[in-house]
Design an enzyme around this catalytic site. Sequence first.
Site, PDB file in Angstrom:
ATOM      1  N   CYS A   1      -0.600   3.904   2.314  1.00 20.26           N
ATOM      2  CA  CYS A   1      -0.217   3.811   3.611  1.00 20.26           C
ATOM      3  C   CYS A   1       1.169   4.140   3.900  1.00 20.26           C
ATOM      4  O   CYS A   1       1.521   4.676   5.048  1.00 20.26           O
ATOM      5  CB  CYS A   1      -0.632   2.460   4.112  1.00 20.26           C
ATOM      6  N   ASP A   2       2.004   3.371   3.338  1.00 24.54           N
ATOM      7  CA  ASP A   2       3.685   3.318   3.623  1.00 24.54           C
ATOM      8  C   ASP A   2       4.469   4.508   2.713  1.00 24.54           C
ATOM      9  O   ASP A   2       5.781   4.557   3.271  1.00 24.54           O
ATOM     10  CB  ASP A   2       3.973   2.080   3.431  1.00 24.54           C
TER      11      ASP A   2
ATOM     12  N   CYS B   1       1.035  -1.311  -0.070  1.00 27.09           N
ATOM     13  CA  CYS B   1       0.186   0.089   0.018  1.00 27.09           C
ATOM     14  C   CYS B   1       0.824   1.289  -0.105  1.00 27.09           C
ATOM     15  O   CYS B   1       1.641   1.549   1.062  1.00 27.09           O
ATOM     16  CB  CYS B   1      -1.021  -0.001   1.279  1.00 27.09           C
TER      17      CYS B   1
HETATM   18  C1  FAD Z   1       0.014  -3.559   6.060  1.00 24.86           C
HETATM   19  C2  FAD Z   1      -1.021  -2.696   5.972  1.00 24.86           C
HETATM   20  C3  FAD Z   1      -0.782  -1.352   6.236  1.00 24.86           C
HETATM   21  C4  FAD Z   1      -1.978  -0.538   6.013  1.00 24.86           C
HETATM   22  N1  FAD Z   1      -1.794   0.630   6.587  1.00 24.86           N
HETATM   23  C5  FAD Z   1      -2.859   1.531   6.532  1.00 24.86           C
HETATM   24  C6  FAD Z   1      -2.837   2.827   6.977  1.00 24.86           C
HETATM   25  O1  FAD Z   1      -1.754   3.421   7.435  1.00 24.86           O
HETATM   26  N2  FAD Z   1      -3.878   3.826   6.866  1.00 24.86           N
HETATM   27  C7  FAD Z   1      -5.110   3.093   6.171  1.00 24.86           C
HETATM   28  O2  FAD Z   1      -5.958   3.919   6.068  1.00 24.86           O
HETATM   29  N3  FAD Z   1      -5.262   2.099   5.675  1.00 24.86           N
HETATM   30  C8  FAD Z   1      -4.153   1.232   5.904  1.00 24.86           C
HETATM   31  N4  FAD Z   1      -4.273  -0.162   5.509  1.00 24.86           N
HETATM   32  C9  FAD Z   1      -5.622  -0.593   4.875  1.00 24.86           C
HETATM   33  C10 FAD Z   1      -6.400  -1.054   6.109  1.00 24.86           C
HETATM   34  O3  FAD Z   1      -5.814  -1.863   7.014  1.00 24.86           O
HETATM   35  C11 FAD Z   1      -7.944  -1.330   5.456  1.00 24.86           C
HETATM   36  O4  FAD Z   1      -8.206  -0.613   4.677  1.00 24.86           O
HETATM   37  C12 FAD Z   1      -8.959  -1.804   6.475  1.00 24.86           C
HETATM   38  O5  FAD Z   1      -8.297  -2.505   7.713  1.00 24.86           O
HETATM   39  C13 FAD Z   1     -10.158  -2.404   5.912  1.00 24.86           C
HETATM   40  O6  FAD Z   1     -11.019  -2.512   7.297  1.00 24.86           O
HETATM   41  P1  FAD Z   1     -12.153  -3.793   7.047  1.00 24.86           P
HETATM   42  O7  FAD Z   1     -12.944  -3.716   8.238  1.00 24.86           O
HETATM   43  O8  FAD Z   1     -13.077  -3.470   5.874  1.00 24.86           O
HETATM   44  O9  FAD Z   1     -11.443  -5.009   6.731  1.00 24.86           O
HETATM   45  P2  FAD Z   1     -10.149  -5.886   7.642  1.00 24.86           P
HETATM   46  O10 FAD Z   1      -9.419  -4.780   8.307  1.00 24.86           O
HETATM   47  O11 FAD Z   1      -9.553  -6.758   6.567  1.00 24.86           O
HETATM   48  O12 FAD Z   1     -11.049  -6.736   8.558  1.00 24.86           O
HETATM   49  C14 FAD Z   1     -11.484  -7.828   8.077  1.00 24.86           C
HETATM   50  C15 FAD Z   1     -12.204  -8.731   9.299  1.00 24.86           C
HETATM   51  O13 FAD Z   1     -12.937  -9.689   8.902  1.00 24.86           O
HETATM   52  C16 FAD Z   1     -12.654 -10.919   9.574  1.00 24.86           C
HETATM   53  N5  FAD Z   1     -13.367 -12.000   8.870  1.00 24.86           N
HETATM   54  C17 FAD Z   1     -12.925 -12.501   7.500  1.00 24.86           C
HETATM   55  N6  FAD Z   1     -13.752 -13.504   7.060  1.00 24.86           N
HETATM   56  C18 FAD Z   1     -14.487 -13.804   8.205  1.00 24.86           C
HETATM   57  C19 FAD Z   1     -15.453 -14.634   8.476  1.00 24.86           C
HETATM   58  N7  FAD Z   1     -15.786 -15.850   7.504  1.00 24.86           N
HETATM   59  N8  FAD Z   1     -15.987 -14.539   9.730  1.00 24.86           N
HETATM   60  C20 FAD Z   1     -15.823 -13.698  10.674  1.00 24.86           C
HETATM   61  N9  FAD Z   1     -15.045 -12.795  10.437  1.00 24.86           N
HETATM   62  C21 FAD Z   1     -14.287 -12.767   9.210  1.00 24.86           C
HETATM   63  C22 FAD Z   1     -11.372 -10.911   9.669  1.00 24.86           C
HETATM   64  O14 FAD Z   1     -10.739 -11.729  10.901  1.00 24.86           O
HETATM   65  C23 FAD Z   1     -11.142  -9.527  10.332  1.00 24.86           C
HETATM   66  O15 FAD Z   1     -11.369  -9.276  11.283  1.00 24.86           O
HETATM   67  C24 FAD Z   1      -3.037  -1.080   5.756  1.00 24.86           C
HETATM   68  C25 FAD Z   1      -3.202  -2.383   5.141  1.00 24.86           C
HETATM   69  C26 FAD Z   1      -2.270  -3.226   5.406  1.00 24.86           C
HETATM   70  C27 FAD Z   1      -2.365  -4.694   5.157  1.00 24.86           C
END
Ligand code: FAD
Length: 309
Positions: free
Chosen positions: A134-135, A131
């Site tokens: 992000c980084d 990303c």
């Molecule tokens: C290394 C890294 C660095 C990042 N840095 C940044 C940053 O600095 N700033 C920024 O804005 N964004 C950043 N991001 C992006 C950010 O992390 C995502 O946009 C954000 O986490 C998305 O949130 P979400 O809730 O949609 O999904 P996620 O955070 O992906 O969460 C998904 C959840 O669903 C759960 N899940 C999946 N399948 C199931 C199931 N069958 N049953 C129950 N639960 C399930 C998982 O366990 C998890 O808890 C970064 C991403 C990464 C990988």
Amino acid sequence: MEHVVIMGSGCAGYTAALYTARANLNPLVLTGILPGGLLTTTSTVENFPGFPDGIDGYELMTRMQQQAERFGAKVKFATVDAVDLGGSPLRLTVDGDPVETRSLIIATGAGHRHLGLESEGQLEKKGVTYCATCDGALPMFRNQPLVVVGGGDSAAEEALYLTRFASVVRLIHRRDELRASRIMAERVLAHPKIEPVWDSVVTEILDVSQDKVTGVQVRNVKTNEESTLDCTGVFIAIGHVPNTQLFRGTLDLDEQGYLVPSRGAATKVPGVFVAGDCSDRVYRQAVTAAGMGCAAAIEAERYLAGLAG
Ligand SMILES: Cc1cc2nc3c(=O)[nH]c(=O)nc-3n(C[C@H](O)[C@H](O)[C@H](O)COP(=O)(O)OP(=O)(O)OC[C@H]3O[C@@H](n4cnc5c(N)ncnc54)[C@H](O)[C@@H]3O)c2cc1C
């Protein structure tokens, strides 16, 4: 019988939990195998509003969980194995046990596609990242040669973004032209800081023995010639895999597997709402996921009020 079950405990899931908890709906949050979601895998988050000095990703997610729990959210370390959205109530299988709910918020996120190299995993967060937004601004990448792997719109966007910080951005693509939209491809190819490396694949990320990225080994797929490119960062932009397999055949998915809502956060199944990266092929940021979690919660709340009323 639950009022609301929230699948996922990332920014989208916990924000949905906060809003539905404050509406006295006692949401049940099922964390999945990654409690706190993707942000727990990173160190400092510098672009989540409200934290002028940045905040550790794990700490941010712990605070979100505590904030939702304070208003009555129930958080359970469990995964949804199967869903039956064909009737009312909605039926889930959670770690083998049945759970019934009037409404469901799907916030299961999306994973990054990996190159599949051992060195990629070993050097993640030590120069390997997925990303640029992000980084890219981190000190380790400033005024340094950087590499982007990929040829689609995401790779093009990452490369363009990184030109703000890098001394040069080498865009490695396995074909001899970009798959990105024409306008993006033109911008990339016209940029003086971007050097395309055509017909090439990364075979190794260097240097595991130094515990940081110093370069990539590249093979030309037409000539089989191997070469090394120096860089301090490798940005891998070869696509995402939304965690939506459970909904194939039941809800609308686009060709990449992202959930497609029918109106706002609502899906075509009454009482089922989507939020966050599992339905966002464009932004995929913590703050946008949180915003979508809020929207899904408000819609779920209105749906439940309609049932009651
Ligand atoms: C290394 C890294 C660095 C990042 N840095 C940044 C940053 O600095 N700033 C920024 O804005 N964004 C950043 N991001 C992006 C950010 O992390 C995502 O946009 C954000 O986490 C998305 O949130 P979400 O809730 O949609 O999904 P996620 O955070 O992906 O969460 C998904 C959840 O669903 C759960 N899940 C999946 N399948 C199931 C199931 N069958 N049953 C129950 N639960 C399930 C998982 O366990 C998890 O808890 C970064 C991403 C990464 C990988």
